[in-house]
Design a protein around this motif. Structure first.
Motif, mmCIF file in Angstrom:
data_model
loop_
_atom_site.group_PDB
_atom_site.id
_atom_site.type_symbol
_atom_site.label_atom_id
_atom_site.label_comp_id
_atom_site.label_asym_id
_atom_site.label_seq_id
_atom_site.Cartn_x
_atom_site.Cartn_y
_atom_site.Cartn_z
ATOM 1 N N LEU A 1 0.794 -1.224 0.000
ATOM 2 C CA LEU A 1 0.000 0.000 0.000
ATOM 3 C C LEU A 1 0.825 1.272 0.000
ATOM 4 C CD1 LEU A 1 -2.721 -1.144 2.561
ATOM 5 C CD2 LEU A 1 -2.674 -1.481 0.080
ATOM 6 N N LYS A 2 2.046 1.218 0.542
ATOM 7 C CA LYS A 2 2.890 2.400 0.616
ATOM 8 C C LYS A 2 4.085 2.316 -0.331
ATOM 9 C CE LYS A 2 3.611 4.218 4.683
ATOM 10 N NZ LYS A 2 3.992 4.368 6.120
ATOM 11 N N SER A 3 4.069 1.354 -1.237
ATOM 12 C CA SER A 3 5.171 1.213 -2.186
ATOM 13 C C SER A 3 5.178 2.373 -3.181
ATOM 14 C CB SER A 3 5.058 -0.108 -2.952
ATOM 15 O OG SER A 3 3.894 -0.112 -3.766
ATOM 16 N N ARG A 4 6.344 2.629 -3.751
ATOM 17 C CA ARG A 4 6.455 3.669 -4.776
ATOM 18 C C ARG A 4 5.567 3.329 -5.971
ATOM 19 N NH1 ARG A 4 9.913 3.816 -9.063
ATOM 20 N NH2 ARG A 4 11.131 2.103 -8.162
ATOM 21 N N ARG A 5 5.474 2.050 -6.305
ATOM 22 C CA ARG A 5 4.647 1.616 -7.434
ATOM 23 C C ARG A 5 3.185 2.024 -7.228
ATOM 24 N NH1 ARG A 5 3.834 -2.337 -11.391
ATOM 25 N NH2 ARG A 5 1.850 -3.429 -11.254
ATOM 26 N N VAL A 6 2.623 1.708 -6.060
ATOM 27 C CA VAL A 6 1.213 2.001 -5.799
ATOM 28 C C VAL A 6 0.987 3.500 -5.640
ATOM 29 C CG1 VAL A 6 -0.664 1.689 -4.138
ATOM 30 C CG2 VAL A 6 0.715 -0.273 -4.841
ATOM 31 N N GLU A 7 1.846 4.164 -4.888
ATOM 32 C CA GLU A 7 1.647 5.599 -4.662
ATOM 33 C C GLU A 7 1.805 6.397 -5.953
ATOM 34 O OE1 GLU A 7 4.145 6.671 -1.338
ATOM 35 O OE2 GLU A 7 2.564 6.110 0.080
ATOM 36 N N THR A 8 2.737 5.991 -6.823
ATOM 37 C CA THR A 8 2.904 6.660 -8.113
ATOM 38 C C THR A 8 1.664 6.472 -8.979
ATOM 39 O OG1 THR A 8 5.313 6.399 -8.087
ATOM 40 C CG2 THR A 8 4.291 6.775 -10.227
ATOM 41 N N LEU A 9 1.135 5.241 -9.017
ATOM 42 C CA LEU A 9 -0.058 4.956 -9.822
ATOM 43 C C LEU A 9 -1.260 5.768 -9.336
ATOM 44 C CD1 LEU A 9 -1.610 3.310 -11.946
ATOM 45 C CD2 LEU A 9 -1.951 1.558 -10.188
#
Length: 258
Positions: A166-174
């Motif tokens: 939930l706090k990964s760069r992948r999810v936050e960027t998306l």
């Protein structure tokens, strides 16, 4: 009523939980022995899980059920079911339910939600990977056995595990930009659009099984090699394609921090 007018919130009281059970049966058409019973919905609500409903006026048109789990001493949520009535699909409602799950989890300090999904289901795979930013790097063979749901078509219930960090760069960027971080694609695994009709008819089911078996071996080999599912594409004919590569973040089961 527009999709935005549908209210999404935590379910309240036994009557709404009973409606979740009824909606589950309506959508999957499971036999009674395979249904998640009312007691499980009650327990999930009491022990730190989530039972969330989507309401159009007084009618429930979708729900999400999750239960808590632990791995390496860290708490995560396993999202066991996401259900949306057919007439409300392709409206973004499933994504809204998932985003409410994320919001609730983060408010409680939980950084990972997992769930299983059928790699032969093209629309659901697209939602999980492209619209939510989940990744996958585990494949379970025949996880639930041969189920009574017509959606499974009598095939083994092979499942990919979605990891939603939930706090990964992948999810936050998306979620911030609508785009995924760029990655180097090393492999693709294809699912033909005809898979649904092949599963539905006894005379063509062997074709669906051949796709499942071929893709199973490709997934298992890729995951053994350290790759993860990082993208999903659909073409104009409705064919699906998993895109795999090496994930450049280090979120893992051993630690909830990168």
């Amino acid at each position: 009523m527009t999709a935005d007018a549908i209210v999404i919130r935590n379910c309240q009281g036994l009557d709404e939980l009973r409606t979740c059970v009824a909606l589950q049966k309506e959508i999957w058409n499971f036999s009674d022995t395979e249904l998640v019973p009312l007691r499980m919905f009650v327990v999930a609500e009491k022990v730190g899980g989530q039972v969330m409903g989507a309401f159009e006026g007084g009618d429930m048109v979708g729900f999400a059920l999750s239960v808590p789990g632990t791995r390496s001493g860290r708490v995560y949520l396993h999202s066991h079911m996401l259900a949306v009535r057919p007439e409300h699909r392709n409206t973004g409602l499933g994504r809204r339910l998932k985003l409410l799950q994320r919001q609730d989890a983060l408010a409680r300090g939980i950084e990972l939600i997992e769930w299983t999904f059928d790699p032969l289901e093209i629309k659901n795979s697209y939602l999980n990977i492209e619209k939510l930013g989940a990744i996958s790097r585990r494949y379970n063979i025949n996880q639930y056995g041969i189920t009574s749901s017509p959606l499974q078509g009598g095939l083994p219930s092979d499942r990919l595990i979605a990891e939603w960090w939930l706090k990964s760069r992948r999810v936050e960027t998306l979620l911030t930009t609508g785009k995924h971080p760029v990655f180097h694609q090393q492999m693709a695994i294809e699912v033909p659009a005809q898979i649904y009709e092949w599963k539905a008819a006894a005379e063509t089911r062997v074709k669906a099984q051949q796709v499942q078996e071929r893709n199973r071996e490709q997934f298992l080999g890729a995951f053994d090699g350290g790759m993860a599912v990082l993208g999903y594409k659909r073409d104009s004919a409705g064919n699906g394609k998993f895109l795999l590569g090496n994930w450049d973040e280090t979120w893992s089961y051993a630690s909830a921090s990168p």
